[in-house]
Enzyme design. Structure first.
Site, PDB file in Angstrom:
ATOM      1  N   CYS A   1      -4.469   3.636 -35.014  1.00 57.20           N
ATOM      2  CA  CYS A   1      -4.872   4.805 -35.810  1.00 57.20           C
ATOM      3  C   CYS A   1      -6.341   5.207 -35.642  1.00 57.20           C
ATOM      4  O   CYS A   1      -6.635   6.393 -35.434  1.00 57.20           O
ATOM      5  CB  CYS A   1      -4.585   4.591 -37.290  1.00 57.20           C
TER       6      CYS A   1
ATOM      7  N   ARG B   1      -1.820  -8.862 -33.124  1.00 52.46           N
ATOM      8  CA  ARG B   1      -2.017  -9.282 -34.514  1.00 52.46           C
ATOM      9  C   ARG B   1      -1.902 -10.788 -34.629  1.00 52.46           C
ATOM     10  O   ARG B   1      -1.103 -11.403 -33.944  1.00 52.46           O
ATOM     11  CB  ARG B   1      -0.985  -8.597 -35.419  1.00 52.46           C
TER      12      ARG B   1
ATOM     13  N   GLN C   1       3.529  -0.535 -30.111  1.00 47.22           N
ATOM     14  CA  GLN C   1       4.047   0.402 -31.110  1.00 47.22           C
ATOM     15  C   GLN C   1       4.372   1.721 -30.428  1.00 47.22           C
ATOM     16  O   GLN C   1       3.617   2.183 -29.579  1.00 47.22           O
ATOM     17  CB  GLN C   1       2.980   0.671 -32.171  1.00 47.22           C
TER      18      GLN C   1
ATOM     19  N   ASP D   1       3.828   4.677 -31.322  1.00 46.15           N
ATOM     20  CA  ASP D   1       3.017   5.225 -32.392  1.00 46.15           C
ATOM     21  C   ASP D   1       2.818   6.723 -32.183  1.00 46.15           C
ATOM     22  O   ASP D   1       2.861   7.208 -31.058  1.00 46.15           O
ATOM     23  CB  ASP D   1       1.648   4.530 -32.328  1.00 46.15           C
TER      24      ASP D   1
ATOM     25  N   HIS E   1       0.443  10.057 -34.256  1.00 44.81           N
ATOM     26  CA  HIS E   1      -0.257  10.599 -35.421  1.00 44.81           C
ATOM     27  C   HIS E   1      -0.215  12.110 -35.350  1.00 44.81           C
ATOM     28  O   HIS E   1      -0.414  12.689 -34.290  1.00 44.81           O
ATOM     29  CB  HIS E   1      -1.698  10.080 -35.461  1.00 44.81           C
TER      30      HIS E   1
ATOM     31  N   LYS F   1       5.668   7.650 -48.314  1.00 48.05           N
ATOM     32  CA  LYS F   1       6.275   7.420 -46.996  1.00 48.05           C
ATOM     33  C   LYS F   1       7.793   7.428 -47.059  1.00 48.05           C
ATOM     34  O   LYS F   1       8.387   7.286 -48.130  1.00 48.05           O
ATOM     35  CB  LYS F   1       5.798   6.084 -46.428  1.00 48.05           C
TER      36      LYS F   1
ATOM     37  N   HIS G   1       1.172   9.135 -40.055  1.00 55.01           N
ATOM     38  CA  HIS G   1       1.474   8.063 -39.095  1.00 55.01           C
ATOM     39  C   HIS G   1       2.986   8.004 -38.975  1.00 55.01           C
ATOM     40  O   HIS G   1       3.682   8.093 -39.984  1.00 55.01           O
ATOM     41  CB  HIS G   1       1.067   6.678 -39.596  1.00 55.01           C
TER      42      HIS G   1
HETATM   43 ZN   LIG Z   1      -1.328   4.990 -37.671  1.00 56.66          ZN
END
Ligand SMILES: [Zn+2]
Ligand SMILES: [Zn+2]
Length: 643
Positions: free
Chosen positions: A321, A350, A368, A370, A372, A452, A498
């Site tokens: 992010c 992680r 991910q 991912d 945005h 969310k 996200h």
């Molecule tokens: Zn994010």
């Protein structure tokens, strides 16, 4: 019920041969999953599990006075309880029979389960009285008052036991279904997950409403064992985890990599078609980025340590992010630029404790899928609908068309104004309504930075997996001071969204392997076609076919002639989960044909090489792949259900 089932359209006019090419038929019949309840959708079941945990702890302490109690939470499909054995022993699975018998006794007595509120002081006094040091630690971590205690049995009677607990519980032990309770396994676990603290005995157990559900659950476990992605991953040579390299780090072997790159290509293509730009960002950066984002303060234990780079601290990224935020800031943005949609297959690292690592499901490095979205407040509903559409498009390509959906709203501790929360929550709700999807609401279950939507997929044996998520964020735009110029010329904050569809490529791959039991749909199969020469004299012809098929984009291998007889070649190809076999003998060579065999179905006829390749390409492309998880019995001529 919070289930949304999307049903892709079927093209019934498609010729029979194509359907046979693309239908996936495992060697075993598709399992019709029995839908059994979950903690999420059945609060009564949760009470049963939680009350059974208390009964188990009571039973253990009555049998083993040396056992001290710690925690006993419910988990998916059951619960566990951790005991500390003061005499340095450990509980064994051999003890289960005795413990279960004692539990049954407690259940038969139908002892009342009652709630009591006490002050912190009183709770402390009582815990000291029964010498339960772990309970004292638990009490210290409870910040609210009054403290609630649950008793089993009449207080001060012989059959009595109590625990600090917030509940909820059934009213008396007699409400627990003896025959639907089973102790499953025992394992060592550190108190608080901290290897410097005491080693505890953790008993895992399961509890259901009735023996039928327990039976269905056990059948599912058995089925899951056969599909274990760690076992299939090795057997099919898809991936490995090399302990020498460190736990939780995934090595993708060539076959697994072929599948993964197909998934990624499809993902990127679908995103581009839906108005996303694909971006790449670094793997490490100055830790200040995560200080700005707040991750360093709130998420530190999940991050690897920083490394020194010329006196500055660099961080291997735990999430993508902040990178997209700094890219957003790189230019002055106008309302005309929005929405901006940036997707990235971003690999993050992680710090997971070794005890929690599990195959591809829980790892230390993962990618991910991912993205945005930066948008104007009044674009939010459309953007969320777009995300849900894309989620459905992508998941159904893999056969996942049955979803459990949850909308999570504002928690007590949160950032952002009432208005922004109300508007964003309404936008998420509006998007779900426009999709006409059923959903549950988790009041107060949102992140502190915004509401969310979470989506779980149901797999072929009825398990649900949390994969997709869409989260509004009112926090990062503030922390990174993200702005745009409005049509009035004022400076405003964009809304940041996200979202991920697979969640993690590694974990999704694990789910996919288990869902199809290694029988990948044609478009994903690492080897789509195996050519089997019957005799050596046709070997050159086989290689001609291979060259033609490979040139057309088919992933193809040829067996060496004369090594194995045909039945063995077929058996090996089936074992290797290769969907299509082309059998070539002298007869086929003379007529310029191939005889096609579909895994799990058998012979489906002879085709000219060109026809066969054209058919196969069309099958690979065809959306028929949607049916692969057993919605249609491949042996039947007509689909089971009308579109
Ligand atoms: Zn994010
Ligand atoms: Zn409880």
């Amino acid at each position: 019920m919070l289930r949304a089932v999307s049903r892709p359209m079927r093209d019934l006019a498609r010729p029979r041969s194509l359907r046979l090419f693309s239908a996936v038929a495992g060697s075993e019949p598709a399992v019709k999953p029995e839908v059994i309840p979950t903690n999420d959708n059945d609060p009564e079941l949760l009470k049963i599990r939680h009350s059974t945990a208390h009964v188990m702890a009571m039973a253990v302490q009555s049998l083993y006075p040396e056992a001290q109690v710690t925690i006993g939470p419910w988990i998916d499909n059951g619960f566990y309880y951790d005991f500390f054995m003061t005499n340095n022993t450990a509980l064994q699975s051999e003890d289960f029979k005795k413990i279960k018998k004692q539990m049954d006794k407690i259940i038969s007595k139908n002892l009342p389960i009652t709630r009591e509120e006490v002050s912190r002081e009183e709770a402390k006094r009582r815990i000291k009285l029964i010498n339960e040091p772990f309970k004292l630690e638990i009490l210290e971590s409870i910040k609210t008052e009054p403290i609630t205690i649950y008793h089993i049995g009449e207080q001060n009677s012989e059959d009595t036991w109590w625990d600090l607990c917030a509940g909820p519980h059934v009213e008396s032990t007699g409400a627990l279904p003896k025959k639907a309770i089973e102790l499953q396994s025992v394992a060592g676990a550190y108190w608080r997950g901290d290897e410097k603290r005491e080693m505890l005995s953790r008993i895992y157990a399961t509890a259901w409403h009735d023996p039928g559900q327990l039976k269905a659950y056990k059948k599912r476990i058995e089925e899951a064992k056969k599909r274990d992605h760690r076992v299939l991953g090795k057997k099919l040579d898809l991936f490995s985890i090399q302990e020498d390299a460190g736990g939780g780090l995934v090595f993708w072997h060539p076959k697994g990599s072929k599948i993964r790159s197909n998934i990624e290509d499809f993902w990127k293509d679908a995103h581009r078609r839906n108005g996303y730009d694909i971006v790449y960002t670094p793997h490490i950066a100055n830790v200040d980025l995560w200080k700005t984002s707040g991750h360093f303060d709130f998420y530190k234990e999940g991050m690897f340590d920083q490394m020194d780079v010329e006196g500055q601290e660099y961080q291997i990224k735990p999430m993508n992010c902040p990178f997209h935020c700094v890219m957003y800031k790189d230019e002055l943005r106008s309302y005309r630029d929005l929405p901006i949609r940036w997707g990235e297959l971003g690999t993050v690292y992680r710090y997971e404790r070794s005890g929690t690592l599990h195959g591809l499901m829980r790892v230390r490095g993962f990618t991910q899928d991912d993205a945005h979205i930066f948008c104007l407040p009044d674009q939010l509903t459309d953007e969320i609908v777009g995300v849900l559409d894309l989620t459905e498009e992508i998941l159904s390509k893999f056969g996942f068309t049955d979803y459990d959906i949850m909308l999570s709203t504002r928690p007590e501790k949160s950032v952002g104004s009432d208005k922004i929360w109300d508007d964003a929550t309404a936008a998420l709700r509006g998007a779900l309504e426009r999709k006409n999807w059923d959903y549950g609401i988790d009041e107060g279950g949102g992140a502190f930075y915004g509401p969310k939507i979470d989506l779980k997929i149901r797999d072929a044996i009825g398990r649900t997996w949390q994969c997709s998520t869409v989260q509004c964020d009112f926090n990062l735009p503030d922390r990174f001071d993200l702005t745009y110029k409005s049509s009035e010329g004022t400076t405003e904050r964009p809304i940041m969204v996200h979202r991920a569809i697979f969640g993690s490529i590694e974990r999704f791959f694990g789910i996919l392997v288990e869902n199809c039991a290694g029988d990948f749909p044609l478009w994903l199969a690492p080897v789509q076609l195996k050519i089997c020469p019957v005799t050596e004299s046709v070997e050159d012809y086989c290689h001609e076919i291979k060259a033609k098929a490979a040139k057309a984009g088919i992933r193809v291998e040829v067996n060496r002639a004369g090594v194995d007889r045909l039945p063995k070649q077929v058996r090996n190809a089936e074992k290797g989960k290769i969907p299509i076999m082309a059998i070539v003998g002298v007869k086929e060579m003379d007529s310029g044909e191939v005889t096609i065999r579909r895994k799990g179905i058998g012979d489906i006829g002879s085709f000219s090489v060109d026809d066969f390749i054209a058919n196969m390409l069309e099958s690979i492309d065809s959306t028929k792949e949607y049916e692969y998880e057993g919605r249609m019995d491949p042996k039947k001529e007509t689909p089971e259900e009308a579109p």
